[in-house]
Write a protein that holds these residues in place. Structure first.
Motif, PDB file in Angstrom:
ATOM      1  N   GLY A   1      -0.866  34.013  15.634  1.00  0.00           N
ATOM      2  CA  GLY A   1      -0.766  32.566  15.520  1.00  0.00           C
ATOM      3  C   GLY A   1       0.661  32.110  15.745  1.00  0.00           C
ATOM      4  N   GLU A   2       0.995  30.965  15.163  1.00  0.00           N
ATOM      5  CA  GLU A   2       2.307  30.370  15.370  1.00  0.00           C
ATOM      6  C   GLU A   2       3.085  30.301  14.068  1.00  0.00           C
ATOM      7  OE1 GLU A   2       3.170  26.963  18.231  1.00  0.00           O
ATOM      8  OE2 GLU A   2       3.168  25.937  16.284  1.00  0.00           O
ATOM      9  N   ILE A   3       4.381  30.548  14.170  1.00  0.00           N
ATOM     10  CA  ILE A   3       5.276  30.395  13.025  1.00  0.00           C
ATOM     11  C   ILE A   3       6.521  29.657  13.514  1.00  0.00           C
ATOM     12  CG2 ILE A   3       6.359  32.651  13.338  1.00  0.00           C
ATOM     13  CD1 ILE A   3       6.549  32.737  10.208  1.00  0.00           C
ATOM     14  N   CYS A   4       6.997  28.725  12.693  1.00  0.00           N
ATOM     15  CA  CYS A   4       8.154  27.916  13.064  1.00  0.00           C
ATOM     16  C   CYS A   4       9.204  27.977  11.965  1.00  0.00           C
ATOM     17  CB  CYS A   4       7.739  26.459  13.275  1.00  0.00           C
ATOM     18  SG  CYS A   4       6.560  26.221  14.616  1.00  0.00           S
ATOM     19  N   LYS A   5      10.449  27.763  12.361  1.00  0.00           N
ATOM     20  CA  LYS A   5      11.561  27.739  11.420  1.00  0.00           C
ATOM     21  C   LYS A   5      12.464  26.561  11.783  1.00  0.00           C
ATOM     22  CE  LYS A   5      14.610  31.185   9.341  1.00  0.00           C
ATOM     23  NZ  LYS A   5      15.077  32.568   9.460  1.00  0.00           N
ATOM     24  N   ASN A   6      12.833  25.765  10.798  1.00  0.00           N
ATOM     25  CA  ASN A   6      13.691  24.602  11.014  1.00  0.00           C
ATOM     26  C   ASN A   6      15.150  24.943  10.756  1.00  0.00           C
ATOM     27  OD1 ASN A   6      11.717  22.630  11.679  1.00  0.00           O
ATOM     28  ND2 ASN A   6      11.161  22.504   9.529  1.00  0.00           N
ATOM     29  N   HIS A   7      16.016  24.359  11.564  1.00  0.00           N
ATOM     30  CA  HIS A   7      17.464  24.493  11.385  1.00  0.00           C
ATOM     31  C   HIS A   7      18.057  23.087  11.405  1.00  0.00           C
ATOM     32  CE1 HIS A   7      17.263  28.813  11.913  1.00  0.00           C
ATOM     33  NE2 HIS A   7      16.491  28.601  12.957  1.00  0.00           N
ATOM     34  N   THR A   8      18.932  22.808  10.451  1.00  0.00           N
ATOM     35  CA  THR A   8      19.575  21.498  10.375  1.00  0.00           C
ATOM     36  C   THR A   8      20.751  21.433  11.340  1.00  0.00           C
ATOM     37  OG1 THR A   8      18.936  21.266   8.068  1.00  0.00           O
ATOM     38  CG2 THR A   8      20.717  19.861   8.832  1.00  0.00           C
ATOM     39  N   LEU A   9      20.812  20.347  12.100  1.00  0.00           N
ATOM     40  CA  LEU A   9      21.902  20.088  13.033  1.00  0.00           C
ATOM     41  C   LEU A   9      22.726  18.915  12.527  1.00  0.00           C
ATOM     42  CD1 LEU A   9      19.892  20.221  16.374  1.00  0.00           C
ATOM     43  CD2 LEU A   9      21.163  22.073  15.290  1.00  0.00           C
ATOM     44  N   ILE A  10      24.018  18.984  12.750  1.00  0.00           N
ATOM     45  CA  ILE A  10      24.931  17.916  12.367  1.00  0.00           C
ATOM     46  C   ILE A  10      25.537  17.326  13.643  1.00  0.00           C
ATOM     47  CG2 ILE A  10      26.980  17.295  11.027  1.00  0.00           C
ATOM     48  CD1 ILE A  10      24.714  18.403   9.287  1.00  0.00           C
ATOM     49  N   ILE A  11      25.468  16.010  13.752  1.00  0.00           N
ATOM     50  CA  ILE A  11      26.111  15.304  14.856  1.00  0.00           C
ATOM     51  C   ILE A  11      27.351  14.623  14.275  1.00  0.00           C
ATOM     52  CG2 ILE A  11      25.834  13.547  16.644  1.00  0.00           C
ATOM     53  CD1 ILE A  11      22.743  13.958  16.227  1.00  0.00           C
ATOM     54  N   PRO A  12      28.538  15.173  14.546  1.00  0.00           N
ATOM     55  CA  PRO A  12      29.759  14.595  13.973  1.00  0.00           C
ATOM     56  C   PRO A  12      30.009  13.179  14.488  1.00  0.00           C
ATOM     57  CG  PRO A  12      30.168  16.790  14.861  1.00  0.00           C
ATOM     58  CD  PRO A  12      28.806  16.371  15.320  1.00  0.00           C
ATOM     59  N   ARG A  13      30.587  12.351  13.635  1.00  0.00           N
ATOM     60  CA  ARG A  13      30.912  10.973  14.020  1.00  0.00           C
ATOM     61  C   ARG A  13      32.029  10.912  15.058  1.00  0.00           C
ATOM     62  NH1 ARG A  13      28.603   7.160  10.636  1.00  0.00           N
ATOM     63  NH2 ARG A  13      27.957   7.963   8.611  1.00  0.00           N
ATOM     64  N   CYS A  14      32.849  11.920  15.121  1.00  0.00           N
ATOM     65  CA  CYS A  14      34.032  11.873  15.972  1.00  0.00           C
ATOM     66  C   CYS A  14      33.738  12.150  17.447  1.00  0.00           C
ATOM     67  CB  CYS A  14      35.083  12.863  15.469  1.00  0.00           C
ATOM     68  SG  CYS A  14      34.502  14.554  15.454  1.00  0.00           S
ATOM     69  N   SER A  15      32.500  12.417  17.791  1.00  0.00           N
ATOM     70  CA  SER A  15      32.183  12.718  19.186  1.00  0.00           C
ATOM     71  C   SER A  15      32.445  11.492  20.061  1.00  0.00           C
ATOM     72  CB  SER A  15      30.720  13.148  19.310  1.00  0.00           C
ATOM     73  OG  SER A  15      30.432  13.415  20.662  1.00  0.00           O
ATOM     74  N   ASP A  16      33.126  11.706  21.196  1.00  0.00           N
ATOM     75  CA  ASP A  16      33.418  10.598  22.097  1.00  0.00           C
ATOM     76  C   ASP A  16      32.574  10.662  23.368  1.00  0.00           C
ATOM     77  OD1 ASP A  16      34.584  12.822  23.104  1.00  0.00           O
ATOM     78  OD2 ASP A  16      36.542  11.920  23.487  1.00  0.00           O
ATOM     79  N   ASP A  17      31.687  11.643  23.471  1.00  0.00           N
ATOM     80  CA  ASP A  17      30.839  11.789  24.652  1.00  0.00           C
ATOM     81  C   ASP A  17      29.379  11.645  24.228  1.00  0.00           C
ATOM     82  OD1 ASP A  17      29.486  12.437  26.921  1.00  0.00           O
ATOM     83  OD2 ASP A  17      30.391  14.402  27.191  1.00  0.00           O
TER      84      ASP A  17
END
Length: 101
Positions: free
Chosen positions: A61-77
């Protein structure tokens, strides 16, 4: 900064019938965020790193795993796409690659 989730899923199924009803595989996978951007990460994992290594046991069957991502405020692109690379391999247990459970 802003948070979001990255979900990694694996799906395993038998392609022919055999003597084992249930099988499992131990996988290691590697994720790399923003692979084309060599400067400050526009996207990082919770530990502020652009790379992550994890293991997962996959059975029928299927198994999934979540990972938290952070988008920093300082990104200029905000216009260039953010590439996410993934590779994985099967961990061998003795001589067998897939183990009955």
């Amino acid at each position: 900064s802003q948070e979001d989730n990255l979900t990694v899923c694996f799906h395993m199924e038998k392609i022919h019938t055999g003597i084992y009803e249930k099988l499992s595989a131990n996988l290691t996978y590697w994720l790399q965020l923003d692979t084309e951007n060599r400067g400050t990460g526009r996207l990082v994992f919770e530990n502020s790193m652009k790379n992550l290594e994890s293991t997962i046991i996959v059975s029928m069957g299927e198994i999934c795993k979540n990972h938290t991502l952070i988008i920093p405020r300082c990104s200029d692109d905000f216009t260039s796409p953010i590439e996410i690379a993934m590779k994985f391999s099967q961990n061998k247990n003795g001589n067998a690659e897939i183990q009955p459970v």
